[in-house]
Design an enzyme around this catalytic site. Structure first.
Site, PDB file in Angstrom:
ATOM      1  N   TYR A  53       0.847  -1.184   0.000  1.00  0.00           N
ATOM      2  CA  TYR A  53       0.000   0.000   0.000  1.00  0.00           C
ATOM      3  C   TYR A  53       0.888   1.242   0.000  1.00  0.00           C
ATOM      4  O   TYR A  53       1.271   1.768   1.045  1.00  0.00           O
ATOM      5  CB  TYR A  53      -0.943  -0.005   1.206  1.00  0.00           C
ATOM      6  N   HIS A 129      -0.632 -12.164   0.446  1.00  0.00           N
ATOM      7  CA  HIS A 129      -1.498 -11.186  -0.201  1.00  0.00           C
ATOM      8  C   HIS A 129      -2.212 -11.704  -1.453  1.00  0.00           C
ATOM      9  O   HIS A 129      -3.403 -11.460  -1.643  1.00  0.00           O
ATOM     10  CB  HIS A 129      -0.682  -9.934  -0.557  1.00  0.00           C
ATOM     11  N   SER A 209     -12.649  -4.187   0.284  1.00  0.00           N
ATOM     12  CA  SER A 209     -13.576  -3.375  -0.515  1.00  0.00           C
ATOM     13  C   SER A 209     -15.020  -3.749  -0.206  1.00  0.00           C
ATOM     14  O   SER A 209     -15.821  -3.996  -1.118  1.00  0.00           O
ATOM     15  CB  SER A 209     -13.287  -3.527  -2.021  1.00  0.00           C
ATOM     16  N   PRO A 210     -15.403  -3.801   1.069  1.00  0.00           N
ATOM     17  CA  PRO A 210     -16.756  -4.231   1.432  1.00  0.00           C
ATOM     18  C   PRO A 210     -17.848  -3.255   1.003  1.00  0.00           C
ATOM     19  O   PRO A 210     -19.028  -3.605   1.027  1.00  0.00           O
ATOM     20  CB  PRO A 210     -16.687  -4.338   2.957  1.00  0.00           C
ATOM     21  N   GLY A 212     -17.499  -1.644  -2.045  1.00  0.00           N
ATOM     22  CA  GLY A 212     -17.361  -1.503  -3.491  1.00  0.00           C
ATOM     23  C   GLY A 212     -16.063  -0.893  -3.950  1.00  0.00           C
ATOM     24  O   GLY A 212     -15.867  -0.655  -5.145  1.00  0.00           O
ATOM     25  N   GLY A 216     -16.044   2.943  -5.913  1.00  0.00           N
ATOM     26  CA  GLY A 216     -17.462   2.607  -5.898  1.00  0.00           C
ATOM     27  C   GLY A 216     -18.200   2.853  -4.609  1.00  0.00           C
ATOM     28  O   GLY A 216     -19.434   2.844  -4.587  1.00  0.00           O
TER      29      GLY A 216
END
Length: 293
Positions: A53, A129, A209-210, A212, A216
């Protein structure tokens, strides 16, 4: 804050994903630290990061790990219960490109470098990962088993895994697989089978990305109409309904919504207080947003 369990550790039912604070479009450090402190103040005890990241530059590797470690050190409250989970095996060699390195020797060195950046003797949760097509999966996961045995990490997890890889990883780890981190949201449900297997096996499932994803999350109320309708009925945001729905799927689910603003994570944590009725969960399950995969 309601609690869930990863391995032998109790954590907040909603975690904090650190990725937006370190990649392209990231905020200044002051706002990122304020976001992390807001999460801690709200009772968040799971923070997810990765050595990948960062901006696409070699001297940036581990940016998010160092940022989170610094913010946790600077927090005035008690952080003894905070679990920082990180990942290795995914790389950003240049702008617009991602790569994998599942070589066992590399993973072991990457974990030790992450521990140093986090300022810990042992990483609380270390996750492979992303599978590397060039390396047998069992070999990559075997590196995590060695890291566990050597005390470099306390718990081991995997990310972006299939049902077969979950079973294989748990076997290689001798039943010590603590978590699976896969993409899962109202508009991306391809990991439903993996979630169900984790529920069956008692392994924590951490949706990434819960809401979106970075591109999103803000539009969730448009792309997932049924979630927006229920949100209006409950007088909360569609994002809160999405997280509450994920929590309702199984007690092993611990969503890790990314955030780069204090108000975003403060909205997300309220999902832990929203109890959906069975018929509401059924409504959301039956809805299939256009982007669902």
């Amino acid at each position: 804050m309601k609690q869930r369990v990863i391995g032998d550790t109790s954590v907040s039912a909603i975690g904090l994903g650190g990725m937006p604070m370190s990649i392209e479009g990231r905020p200044d450090e002051r706002r990122s630290v304020a976001t992390i402190h807001a999460a801690l103040e709200a009772g968040v005890t799971l923070i997810d990061t990765a050595d990948a990241y960062h901006l696409a530059a070699h001297d940036e590797v581990g940016h998010n790990e160092e940022l989170i470690a610094k913010a946790v050190r600077q927090y005035s409250g008690d952080t003894s219960a905070v679990l920082i989970a990180t990942k290795g095996g995914h790389l950003r060699p240049e702008a617009g490109a991602w790569a994998q390195n599942g070589d066992p020797a590399y993973l072991k060195e990457a974990a030790k470098a992450s521990a140093q950046r986090l300022g810990v003797d042992a990483i609380g949760l270390y996750q492979f990962h992303r599978p590397d097509p060039a390396v047998p999966y069992a070999d990559s996961v075997g590196a995590l088993a060695e890291l566990l045995d050597e005390g470099v990490i306390r718990m081991a997890g995997i990310s972006n895994a299939t049902v077969d890889q979950i079973r294989e990883a748990n076997e290689v780890l001798g039943g010590r697989l603590a978590s699976v981190q896969n993409r899962f949201s109202p508009v991306f449900r391809s990991s439903e089978a993996e979630l169900e297997l984790c529920d069956e096996m008692g392994i924590a499932f951490l949706p990434w990305s819960p809401l979106g994803g970075i591109g999103g999350a803000a539009d969730l109320g448009t792309t997932a109409e049924e979630f927006a309708i229920l949100a209006r009925e409950r007088d909360v945001t569609p994002q809160v309904i999405a997280l509450a729905w994920e929590l309702a799927k199984s007690d092993v689910v611990v969503p890790i919504p990314g955030a780069s603003r204090p108000q975003s994570i403060l909205d997300s944590v309220t999902a832990a207080t929203v109890k959906l009725r069975p018929e509401e969960v059924d409504r959301l399950d039956a809805s299939r947003p256009d982007q669902a995969a």
